[in-house]
Design an enzyme around this catalytic site. Structure first.
Site, short mmCIF file in Angstrom:
data_model
loop_
_atom_site.label_atom_id
_atom_site.label_comp_id
_atom_site.label_asym_id
_atom_site.label_seq_id
_atom_site.Cartn_x
_atom_site.Cartn_y
_atom_site.Cartn_z
N SER A 1 18.53 -6.20 19.47
CA SER A 1 19.50 -5.63 20.41
C SER A 1 18.80 -4.67 21.37
CB SER A 1 20.62 -4.96 19.62
OG SER A 1 21.73 -4.67 20.44
N ASP B 1 26.27 12.03 21.94
CA ASP B 1 26.72 12.36 23.30
C ASP B 1 25.83 11.71 24.36
OD1 ASP B 1 28.78 13.87 22.27
OD2 ASP B 1 27.73 15.78 22.47
N HIS C 1 25.85 -10.83 15.80
CA HIS C 1 24.85 -10.01 16.49
C HIS C 1 23.82 -9.41 15.53
CE1 HIS C 1 23.11 -7.57 19.58
NE2 HIS C 1 23.50 -6.43 19.04
#
Length: 264
Positions: free
Chosen positions: A87, A183, A243
């Site tokens: 990925s 974040d 995936h």
């Protein structure tokens, strides 16, 4: 440019060398079972990417930066290695091979294409993790229950919860926190993570492009780009896998990797 320090773990002492690079929300230890299964063939290095696991956090994130940090790990190994990237980690190893081909013996790109983003499927995961009330959690079971509202898939939820830590803070009390830089990763999802910076370079070594049969991250329209950047690539599709190919179909994945490592 000050590069982030990457945490690594070594498994085995086989004659070749394989470096495993995880995807978004992952850690090097996600490849522990795979590494143990090929340790007779290779010494295995499991890498935590920046802002993940026990590696340094950064103020920004992009593939050239991550590739340079990974290249420093490869330089310390001292010989060309097989890179296995899943990925987001697949984009990192692709960029590393293009920028530093002398450090790469061969390349295994797992269920990602150069120009395919991650936003549509990963966005809801960010929302669920950000909504978790870390300050009032009583237990991991409590966290699992709350996360299940936004992440009903038990496997995905368990994978993400590997990043949830209950640790003693500076005040002496124990607090829950996400180990990854949540974040920053959310802020950079559509740019630094989903983006693929164009490159005119070519890596002409062996490349195995591995797709999950039930996934849509390896697309036909990305094939021309793959061929231009990696002219020797061969594609393999793992039946029954989505995936997370290496965790959903581990036996087939390990067999594919073992064969790839033994190619002359």
């Amino acid at each position: 440019m000050t590069l982030p320090r990457l945490h690594t773990t070594t498994i085995g002492d086989g004659p070749a060398h394989v470096v495993f690079v995880h995807g978004l929300f992952g850690q090097g230890k996600n490849f522990t079972a795979v590494a143990k299964a090929v340790q007779d063939l290779a010494t295995c290095t499991l890498v935590d990417l920046p802002n993940h696991g026990r590696s340094d956090w950064t103020e920004t994130i992009d593939y050239p930066q991550m590739a340079e940090a990974l290249a420093r790990v490869l330089e310390e190994i001292g010989r060309p290695a097989c890179l296995v990237g899943h990925s987001m980690g697949g984009k990192v190893v692709m960029r590393t091979a293009l920028d530093h081909p002398e450090l790469v013996d061969r390349l295994m790109v797992v269920d990602i294409s150069p120009a395919v983003g991650l936003g549509s499927s990963f966005g809801p995961l960010f929302e669920a993790m950000q909504a978790l009330p870390l300050g009032s959690l009583e237990s991991r079971r409590d966290a699992d229950r709350l996360l299940s509202e936004g992440i009903p898939n038990d496997t995905v939820r368990g994978f993400l919860m590997q990043n949830l830590r209950h640790e003693q803070g500076d005040d002496g009390a124990r607090h829950w926190r996400w180990q990854m830089n949540l974040d920053l990763l959310e802020r950079e999802l559509e740019r630094g993570i989903s983006d693929w910076p164009e490159s005119s370079k070519v890596y002409d070594g062996r490349v195995l492009w591995v797709a999950g049969e039930k996934s849509n991250y390896v697309r036909e329209d990305a094939a021309p780009t793959m061929r231009r950047l990696f002219p020797r690539y061969v594609q393999v599709t793992i039946k029954g896998a989505g995936h997370w190919v290496h965790s959903e179909q581990p036996e087939a994945f390990i067999a594919t990797l073992r064969h790839f490592l033994q190619l002359e």
